[in-house]
Design an enzyme around this catalytic site. Structure first.
Site, PDB file in Angstrom:
ATOM      1  N   ASP A  33     118.660 -11.190  48.361  1.00  6.42           N
ATOM      2  CA  ASP A  33     120.028 -11.067  48.862  1.00  6.42           C
ATOM      3  C   ASP A  33     120.402 -12.251  49.743  1.00  6.42           C
ATOM      4  O   ASP A  33     121.569 -12.421  50.079  1.00  6.42           O
ATOM      5  CB  ASP A  33     120.213  -9.751  49.633  1.00  6.42           C
ATOM      6  N   HIS A  34     119.425 -13.081  50.117  1.00  5.15           N
ATOM      7  CA  HIS A  34     119.677 -14.332  50.831  1.00  5.15           C
ATOM      8  C   HIS A  34     119.268 -15.503  49.947  1.00  5.15           C
ATOM      9  O   HIS A  34     118.320 -15.406  49.166  1.00  5.15           O
ATOM     10  CB  HIS A  34     118.874 -14.399  52.135  1.00  5.15           C
ATOM     11  N   GLU A  35     119.967 -16.613  50.103  1.00  4.28           N
ATOM     12  CA  GLU A  35     119.579 -17.827  49.395  1.00  4.28           C
ATOM     13  C   GLU A  35     118.400 -18.490  50.098  1.00  4.28           C
ATOM     14  O   GLU A  35     118.255 -18.406  51.318  1.00  4.28           O
ATOM     15  CB  GLU A  35     120.761 -18.807  49.344  1.00  4.28           C
TER      16      GLU A  35
END
Length: 436
Positions: free
Chosen positions: A298-300
């Site tokens: 959900d995070h880069e």
């Protein structure tokens, strides 16, 4: 806000490119120093053109994510068993590793390294949310900062990995005081444990925007530099955002005020002896994983290339700074901690009052029961079942309220301690210019 993102860093040395290290924080990757992810042992010398490649991704936060061929799909860094699975998969190219044990369900912090880990240390933050906020769960993770000490080509690295308390409602952030205490304790921990190091690296999901007081406090008090702000080249999401709205795992409503997304995952660094550190390049992943329509997390991911050079004269080991702006930052942070202290005192008072009322009700019921047994009353004033249920309810309320009172008492003490530390630091910062 959200789960932890991924980060990786490459280290270069003018003479030697040392082998690598990478760490995970509950399904995410934090600072990595490596000349490439290869199962073969790293040679003593590596060509200057070598660059890091992202390690095999893993799942994040209980959500199913695709994984690289090295790892099983849906592999989570939530438990020690997950760490053991990773250890078995990565042992060929990262033979040294450490898992930081903390909390009820685990901190999600672990480190894998190509070269020996000389020492480790874990510090669990004194404030970490509320145990009764089950829907958030930060308290059960035992949020912490992990430290590994590694020596590469004669350079001593202190590598820190952490994950601070999430921000669930920015407009009314009930956890801001706790996150500020964590940021302060993180800064103090780095200051007091890095005096023997040559280079300090910090990677983690700090759950703070770059302009937030917490990140300004952390950077100002430690002297750490932001790889994104210092990078000579950047490639990736606009403004370096690591939590973006087009990610299918992102709660879109949380990012309505931020159409481009937010940057809350960081690689921070600092040379504190006879070395200089320069961030040559910073990258973030964008979009889904190769060959799929699902992102890795959900995070880069954040990937930094750092060049370290030895300089002729030692620069000293002092991390702190006496810039006038730091006084304003610490003052602002102390004000927020003070507001949290007042709120904690009100919660402690409310819990204590509830406990006293429950105790009075139990005493009244005990008196009525004793009167009936002694024959002072003509009969039981209430049905036995109702009387018993009321007694159990009062006892449950008494126990719960007492527990909350004790918890908020400890919260008050921790906030008071942090506020006093900040007050002493402010006094020292204001007096420092006159000493010269």
């Amino acid at each position: 806000m959200g789960e932890e993102g991924t980060a990786q860093a490459t280290l270069e040395h003018p003479v030697l490119l040392p082998p690598g290290l990478w760490s995970l924080r509950r399904g995410s990757l934090a600072p990595q120093l490596c000349p490439g992810l290869s199962p073969q042992p790293a040679p003593h010398r590596t060509p200057p053109s070598a660059r890091c490649h992202p390690p095999a991704p893993v799942s994040d936060g209980g959500r199913s994510h695709p994984a690289a061929p090295r790892l099983r799909p849906q592999l989570l860094v939530w438990s020690e068993q997950d760490y053991s699975d990773l250890q078995a998969k990565l042992g060929g190219c990262y033979p040294f590793s450490h898992y930081f044990r903390s909390g009820v369900i685990g901190s999600g912090l672990c480190v894998f390294s190509r070269f020996p880990i000389l020492d480790t240390l874990l510090y669990q933050y004194s404030l970490n949310g509320y145990p009764y906020m089950l829907q958030h769960g930060d308290w059960f993770c035992g949020k912490s900062v992990g430290l590994v000490v590694i020596k590469i080509s004669g350079i001593v690295f202190n590598v820190y990995v952490t994950h601070l308390h999430a921000e669930y409602r920015r407009e009314k952030d009930a956890y801001l005081p706790h996150r500020l205490v964590q940021a302060w304790e993180l800064a103090q921990f780095i200051r007091h444990t890095s005096k023997a190091a040559d280079v300090v690296l910090l990677g983690g999901d700090l759950n703070m925007h770059p302009e937030d007081v917490g990140i300004r406090l952390l950077r100002g008090w430690t002297g750490l530099r932001d790889a994104f702000a210092e990078a000579g080249r950047f490639e990736g999401c606009e403004d370096g955002c690591t939590l973006v709205p087009n990610n299918c795992f992102t709660v879109k409503s949380e990012l309505l005020p931020f159409p481009l997304g937010i940057r809350i995952d960081y690689i921070l660094y600092k040379a504190i002896s006879s070395f200089t550190v320069k961030c040559e390049e910073l990258k973030t992943t964008t979009g889904p994983a190769p060959g799929t329509d699902i992102p890795l997390s959900d995070h880069e991911a954040v990937m930094a290339t750092l060049r370290i050079r030895r300089q002729g004269q030692a620069a000293g080991a002092t991390l702190g700074t006496a810039e006038p702006s730091l006084v304003d930052v610490v003052t602002e942070a102390r004000t927020e901690v003070g507001a949290g202290l007042q709120a904690a005192r009100r919660q402690r008072y409310g819990a204590g009052r509830m406990a006293v009322l429950a105790l009075l009700l139990l005493l009244l019921q005990a008196a009525a029961a004793l009167g009936t047994l002694a024959g002072l009353a003509a009969g039981q004033p209430f049905p036995k079942l109702s009387f018993s249920l009321l007694a159990f309810l009062a006892l449950a309320v008494l126990l719960l309220a007492t527990g909350l009172h004790l918890f908020h008492t400890m919260e008050v003490k921790m906030l008071q301690g942090t506020e006093e530390q900040m007050r002493m630091v402010l006094r020292a910062l204001r007096e420092r210019p006159s000493d010269g």
